[in-house]
Design a protein around this motif. Structure first.
Motif, PDB file in Angstrom:
ATOM      1  N   GLY A   1       0.589  -1.520  -0.311  1.00  0.00           N
ATOM      2  CA  GLY A   1       0.431   0.129   0.028  1.00  0.00           C
ATOM      3  C   GLY A   1       0.990   1.299   0.072  1.00  0.00           C
ATOM      4  O   GLY A   1       2.418   1.009   0.684  1.00  0.00           O
TER       5      GLY A   1
ATOM      6  N   ARG B   1      -2.121  11.279  -1.121  1.00  0.00           N
ATOM      7  CA  ARG B   1      -1.830  10.102  -1.195  1.00  0.00           C
ATOM      8  C   ARG B   1       0.183  10.992  -2.606  1.00  0.00           C
ATOM      9  O   ARG B   1      -0.365  11.432  -3.248  1.00  0.00           O
TER      10      ARG B   1
ATOM     11  N   THR C   1       0.008  10.160  -8.491  1.00  0.00           N
ATOM     12  CA  THR C   1      -0.520   8.112  -8.835  1.00  0.00           C
ATOM     13  C   THR C   1       0.614   7.603  -9.898  1.00  0.00           C
ATOM     14  O   THR C   1       0.153   6.197  -9.444  1.00  0.00           O
TER      15      THR C   1
ATOM     16  N   GLU D   1      -6.118   0.671  -1.182  1.00  0.00           N
ATOM     17  CA  GLU D   1      -5.928   1.750  -1.948  1.00  0.00           C
ATOM     18  C   GLU D   1      -7.438   1.159  -3.171  1.00  0.00           C
ATOM     19  O   GLU D   1      -8.248   0.259  -3.093  1.00  0.00           O
TER      20      GLU D   1
ATOM     21  N   ILE E   1      -6.795   1.913  -8.776  1.00  0.00           N
ATOM     22  CA  ILE E   1      -4.922   1.179  -8.059  1.00  0.00           C
ATOM     23  C   ILE E   1      -4.894   0.030  -8.717  1.00  0.00           C
ATOM     24  O   ILE E   1      -4.061  -0.569  -9.121  1.00  0.00           O
TER      25      ILE E   1
END
Ligand code: SF4
Length: 364
Positions: free
Chosen positions: A272, A307, A310, A338, A342
């Motif tokens: 993760g 986060r 990406t 997630e 993803i």
């Protein structure tokens, strides 16, 4: 591992408990033991401390838990792929101090390391749950609000828990740790019903961001020893942190893992990316101002957490996935916290339903 302790607090009603007796008898020399009527007051943050959360980590409170011990994993929601895991809360907080740890926000008002003297009630709860779900494999972990083995030398709870699960079909206990505190585990036969999982990070992350934890090589050596003693083992690459040499370092970590433990003997690997709520990010940067890994390329995601950007996160997770698949195409792996998009980009398929993923992880 020797964790610093400033104080041991024992709640009056727990004075005669087996847990209090063990903690007092095994306490390091010179650590004061104080008895209080209600430990809920003693565990509050102390405003006079420069770092009240850090000070809380150095105070053990042996007290009664007033809430249920069993709860659904807080990571589970409709937004995230999930593995149907149950959390057994036997302790709260952790003497180690990882800069990214979500407990800094979650336990900000309640920072002392708490252990619950009425934990036999937790075993009763677990037994009732098991009877309500006959024939169903239950995965139960103690490592959500605490490290499962930190201070096990003082509390000795792991041994009892492993013995309890060893005697019951359908239960798989998961102990999750960043320590190498396995001595108590080596004295008991888990009968295949306890899995010990280690969160792994490359040495470069360990040395900057995981204060007080066992070095990665020590975690792997401990995993090897419990495997030989009859335990299942699993690993979490979580959080995976993106930084300039991260791909090289994480791939080297996987090589070390597979050199130490054959992939065929690993129950699963979870992965993760780093994620932090805005509040956690602010706390983490304030408490760990010199950790460069807290200053990566992060964006606010739709779930309200920062986060890793990406493309960076997906690229890194994909490389790790490829290395794991090359080592063993049948080694179960999943993404934690997630979103399904993803999951598809990294693993090439949609997340499995929680029940079937849980059964896979319990079965190997
Ligand atoms: S070892 Fe786990 S629980 Fe302890 S500080 Fe680190 S992330 Fe938090």
């Amino acid at each position: 591992m020797n964790f610093e302790l400033d104080e041991i607090v024992i709640e009056g009603g727990c004075r005669q408990s087996a847990l209090a007796a063990r903690v007092i008898s095994r306490a390091p020399a010179g650590v004061p033991v104080n008895f209080v009527a209600d430990a809920r007051i003693a565990v509050r943050p102390r405003a006079e401390a420069a770092d009240p959360f850090g000070a809380g980590k150095r105070r053990i409170a042996v007290m009664r838990r007033r809430a249920p011990f069993l709860m659904a994993c807080p990571a589970g929601s409709s937004e995230f792929a999930c593995c149907g895991y149950l959390v057994l809360v036997l302790a709260s907080n952790c003497p180690m101090d990882c800069s990214y740890c979500f407990l800094q926000e979650y336990l900000a008002d309640n920072p002392s390391f708490q252990v619950y003297a009425n934990y036999p009630d937790a075993l009763d709860e677990l037994e009732r749950m098991r009877r309500r779900a006959p024939g169903r494999a239950l995965r139960v972990g103690t490592g959500e609000l605490a490290d499962s083995l930190a201070f096990d030398r003082l509390t000795g709870v792991s041994r009892e828990l492993v013995e309890f699960c060893a005697a019951r079909e359908g239960l798989l206990l998961e102990l999750k740790t960043k320590t190498d505190e396995i001595d108590n585990l080596l004295t008991v036969d888990p009968r295949g019903r306890t899995l010990v999982s280690w969160t792994l990070s490359p040495p470069q992350v360990f040395s900057r961001s995981e204060k007080g934890t066992a070095p990665p090589a020590a975690r792997l050596a401990a995993a090897r020893r419990v495997l030989e003693a009859g335990y299942k083992v699993a690993f979490h690459l979580d959080p995976v942190i993106a930084y300039p040499d991260a791909e090289r370092d994480y791939l080297a970590l996987l090589d070390d893992l597979f050199d130490t433990i054959s992939p065929s003997r690993i129950a699963f690997i979870s992965m993760g990316g780093l994620r932090m709520t805005p509040a956690l990010r602010a706390i983490a940067r304030r408490r760990h101002p010199y950790d460069p890994l807290l200053c990566g390329e992060e964006v606010l995601a739709p779930d309200g957490r920062y986060r890793t950007f990406t493309p960076l996160r997906v690229g890194l997770l994909r490389q790790l996935e490829r290395r794991i698949a090359a080592a063993s195409s049948t080694l179960p792996r999943y993404l934690c916290m997630e979103p399904p998009s993803i999951h598809r980009r990294v693993l090439g398929h949609a997340p499995a339903p929680a029940a079937s993923l849980g059964a896979t992880l319990a079965g190997r």
